[in-house]
Motif scaffolding. Structure first.
Motif, mmCIF file in Angstrom:
data_model
loop_
_atom_site.group_PDB
_atom_site.id
_atom_site.type_symbol
_atom_site.label_atom_id
_atom_site.label_comp_id
_atom_site.label_asym_id
_atom_site.label_seq_id
_atom_site.Cartn_x
_atom_site.Cartn_y
_atom_site.Cartn_z
ATOM 1 N N ARG A 91 15.050 19.682 -5.671
ATOM 2 C CA ARG A 91 15.114 18.323 -6.438
ATOM 3 C C ARG A 91 13.460 17.821 -6.195
ATOM 4 N NH1 ARG A 91 19.951 14.456 -6.649
ATOM 5 N NH2 ARG A 91 18.865 13.866 -8.680
ATOM 6 N N GLU A 92 13.313 17.657 -4.776
ATOM 7 C CA GLU A 92 12.262 16.963 -4.003
ATOM 8 C C GLU A 92 10.773 17.946 -4.492
ATOM 9 O OE1 GLU A 92 9.847 15.721 -0.061
ATOM 10 O OE2 GLU A 92 11.900 16.101 -0.197
ATOM 11 N N ALA A 93 10.734 19.168 -4.537
ATOM 12 C CA ALA A 93 9.638 20.005 -4.798
ATOM 13 C C ALA A 93 9.416 20.148 -6.463
ATOM 14 C CB ALA A 93 9.849 21.522 -4.716
ATOM 15 N N ALA A 94 10.395 19.928 -7.484
ATOM 16 C CA ALA A 94 10.305 19.886 -8.696
ATOM 17 C C ALA A 94 9.772 18.470 -8.935
ATOM 18 C CB ALA A 94 11.676 20.066 -9.469
ATOM 19 N N ALA A 95 10.315 17.283 -8.433
ATOM 20 C CA ALA A 95 9.768 16.168 -8.758
ATOM 21 C C ALA A 95 8.255 15.841 -8.327
ATOM 22 C CB ALA A 95 10.705 15.011 -7.969
ATOM 23 N N ASN A 96 7.984 16.482 -6.909
ATOM 24 C CA ASN A 96 6.585 16.298 -6.802
ATOM 25 C C ASN A 96 5.489 17.171 -7.670
ATOM 26 O OD1 ASN A 96 7.183 14.779 -4.351
ATOM 27 N ND2 ASN A 96 7.331 16.668 -3.017
ATOM 28 N N GLN A 97 6.137 18.260 -8.166
ATOM 29 C CA GLN A 97 5.179 19.064 -8.940
ATOM 30 C C GLN A 97 5.237 18.372 -10.361
ATOM 31 O OE1 GLN A 97 7.216 22.743 -10.177
ATOM 32 N NE2 GLN A 97 5.348 24.033 -10.067
ATOM 33 N N ASP A 98 6.314 17.604 -10.879
ATOM 34 C CA ASP A 98 6.131 17.036 -12.224
ATOM 35 C C ASP A 98 5.131 15.712 -11.845
ATOM 36 O OD1 ASP A 98 7.729 18.934 -13.162
ATOM 37 O OD2 ASP A 98 9.646 17.465 -13.125
ATOM 38 N N ARG A 99 5.159 15.045 -10.901
ATOM 39 C CA ARG A 99 4.146 13.983 -10.651
ATOM 40 C C ARG A 99 2.880 14.415 -10.465
ATOM 41 N NH1 ARG A 99 5.761 12.314 -5.009
ATOM 42 N NH2 ARG A 99 7.941 12.290 -6.245
ATOM 43 N N THR A 100 2.770 15.637 -9.943
ATOM 44 C CA THR A 100 1.268 16.083 -9.698
ATOM 45 C C THR A 100 0.677 16.399 -11.173
ATOM 46 O OG1 THR A 100 1.762 17.103 -7.564
ATOM 47 C CG2 THR A 100 -0.201 17.923 -8.856
ATOM 48 N N LEU A 101 1.702 17.188 -11.855
ATOM 49 C CA LEU A 101 1.211 17.474 -13.337
ATOM 50 C C LEU A 101 0.993 16.293 -14.248
ATOM 51 C CD1 LEU A 101 1.080 19.710 -15.610
ATOM 52 C CD2 LEU A 101 3.279 19.417 -15.851
ATOM 53 N N ILE A 102 1.905 15.158 -14.230
ATOM 54 C CA ILE A 102 1.781 13.872 -14.877
ATOM 55 C C ILE A 102 0.524 13.414 -14.358
ATOM 56 C CG2 ILE A 102 2.676 11.522 -15.035
ATOM 57 C CD1 ILE A 102 5.553 12.862 -14.899
ATOM 58 N N ILE A 103 0.168 13.227 -13.072
ATOM 59 C CA ILE A 103 -1.030 12.539 -12.718
ATOM 60 C C ILE A 103 -2.313 13.321 -13.273
ATOM 61 C CG2 ILE A 103 -2.599 12.244 -10.622
ATOM 62 C CD1 ILE A 103 0.144 11.550 -9.213
ATOM 63 N N ARG A 104 -2.158 14.565 -13.110
ATOM 64 C CA ARG A 104 -3.488 15.409 -13.763
ATOM 65 C C ARG A 104 -3.542 15.373 -14.942
ATOM 66 N NH1 ARG A 104 -4.215 20.126 -16.007
ATOM 67 N NH2 ARG A 104 -1.760 20.939 -15.872
ATOM 68 N N LEU A 105 -2.490 15.288 -15.918
ATOM 69 C CA LEU A 105 -2.749 15.597 -17.591
ATOM 70 C C LEU A 105 -3.071 14.034 -17.799
ATOM 71 C CD1 LEU A 105 0.361 17.518 -18.730
ATOM 72 C CD2 LEU A 105 -2.089 18.242 -18.615
ATOM 73 N N SER A 106 -2.670 13.052 -17.037
ATOM 74 C CA SER A 106 -3.139 11.584 -17.664
ATOM 75 C C SER A 106 -4.466 11.402 -17.037
ATOM 76 C CB SER A 106 -2.288 10.711 -16.743
ATOM 77 O OG SER A 106 -0.730 10.793 -16.956
ATOM 78 N N GLY A 107 -4.893 11.843 -16.062
ATOM 79 C CA GLY A 107 -6.279 11.779 -15.799
ATOM 80 C C GLY A 107 -7.285 12.665 -16.877
ATOM 81 N N GLU A 108 -6.757 13.640 -17.182
ATOM 82 C CA GLU A 108 -7.583 14.398 -18.268
ATOM 83 C C GLU A 108 -7.408 13.881 -19.480
ATOM 84 O OE1 GLU A 108 -6.112 18.614 -18.710
ATOM 85 O OE2 GLU A 108 -6.438 18.927 -16.600
ATOM 86 N N ILE A 109 -6.593 13.118 -19.997
ATOM 87 C CA ILE A 109 -6.489 12.322 -21.062
ATOM 88 C C ILE A 109 -7.409 11.261 -21.148
ATOM 89 C CG2 ILE A 109 -5.022 10.823 -22.721
ATOM 90 C CD1 ILE A 109 -2.586 12.961 -22.001
ATOM 91 N N SER A 110 -7.358 10.329 -20.057
ATOM 92 C CA SER A 110 -8.036 9.249 -19.860
ATOM 93 C C SER A 110 -9.866 9.716 -19.662
ATOM 94 C CB SER A 110 -7.851 8.358 -18.818
ATOM 95 O OG SER A 110 -7.965 8.912 -17.494
ATOM 96 N N GLY A 111 -10.029 10.822 -19.230
ATOM 97 C CA GLY A 111 -11.328 11.160 -19.147
ATOM 98 C C GLY A 111 -11.627 11.735 -20.448
ATOM 99 N N LEU A 112 -11.030 12.410 -21.342
ATOM 100 C CA LEU A 112 -11.319 12.881 -22.459
ATOM 101 C C LEU A 112 -11.338 11.309 -23.417
ATOM 102 C CD1 LEU A 112 -11.679 14.921 -24.606
ATOM 103 C CD2 LEU A 112 -9.087 14.621 -25.136
ATOM 104 N N GLN A 113 -10.813 10.430 -23.337
ATOM 105 C CA GLN A 113 -10.800 9.141 -24.038
ATOM 106 C C GLN A 113 -12.314 8.395 -23.927
ATOM 107 O OE1 GLN A 113 -7.182 7.257 -23.150
ATOM 108 N NE2 GLN A 113 -6.326 8.182 -24.883
#
Length: 199
Positions: free
Chosen positions: A118-140
């Motif tokens: 559960r902790e690994a999945a949560a960390n992985q999801d959090r990392t993915l969310i942060i990365r994609l959010s950064g990419e989206i804001s960078g694109l904008q």
């Protein structure tokens, strides 16, 4: 000045005065135009340099547009994944707490593995969310920068074209005036020669 009807002065003398006056005007015009022509030559060099820089900026813009288009395509699928991962992440946060999980398991090994997963999945999801959010804001941000850059380049190009056209027009007017004076001088010179040859 018109030489017809002058009493007591020979026609060739009057024509000579007119020619001298026109040559004086021509000389003054050429002297006044010389700095403008020099400025136009300098401006042309600057225009070529600036145009080269604008062309380079336009090439960079086209590359950035292509990059943005490619990133938008990549992020389209990533955006759907982001939405799914966000839902799962918040569901996990809102779902049963770790105490319920602890009470539902029998062995300590299963409890450790389950909590670790559960902790690994949560960390992985959090990392993915942060990365994609950064990419989206960078694109904008890149899209906004591109629009601003296009606006600035269009304004620079317009200003450059306007200045160049002004100087070219002014030099052309001066050259046309000088050509007109030269034509009048030539015409009067022919007339003067004709009068002298009749003498």
């Amino acid at each position: 000045m018109d030489c017809s009807g002058l009493v007591g002065e020979p026609l060739y003398t009057c024509l000579g005065r007119q020619i001298d006056e026109l040559q004086k005007q021509l000389s003054m015009s050429q002297q006044a135009t010389a700095p403008l022509e020099a400025q136009l030559v300098s401006l042309d060099k600057q225009i070529k340099s600036i145009q080269s820089q604008i062309d380079g900026a336009n090439r960079k813009q086209r590359a950035l547009e292509a990059s943005i288009a490619a990133r938008e395509e990549d992020l389209a699928s990533s955006y759907a994944l982001l939405a799914q991962k966000l839902r799962e992440y918040y569901k996990r946060l809102r779902s049963s707490s770790g105490i319920t999980f602890l009470l539902s398991r029998v062995s300590s090994g299963e409890i450790s593995r389950g909590l670790g997963y559960r902790e690994a999945a949560a960390n992985q999801d959090r990392t993915l969310i942060i990365r994609l959010s950064g990419e989206i804001s960078g694109l904008q941000k890149d899209k906004a920068d591109l629009v601003a850059s296009k606006t600035r380049l269009a304004a620079l190009q317009g200003s450059l074209d306007k200045q160049a056209e002004f100087f070219r027009t002014e030099v052309k007017k001066a050259k046309d005036f000088q050509a007109s004076l030269s034509g009048k001088i030539a015409s009067l010179s022919v007339l003067q020669q004709s009068v002298l040859s009749q003498k």
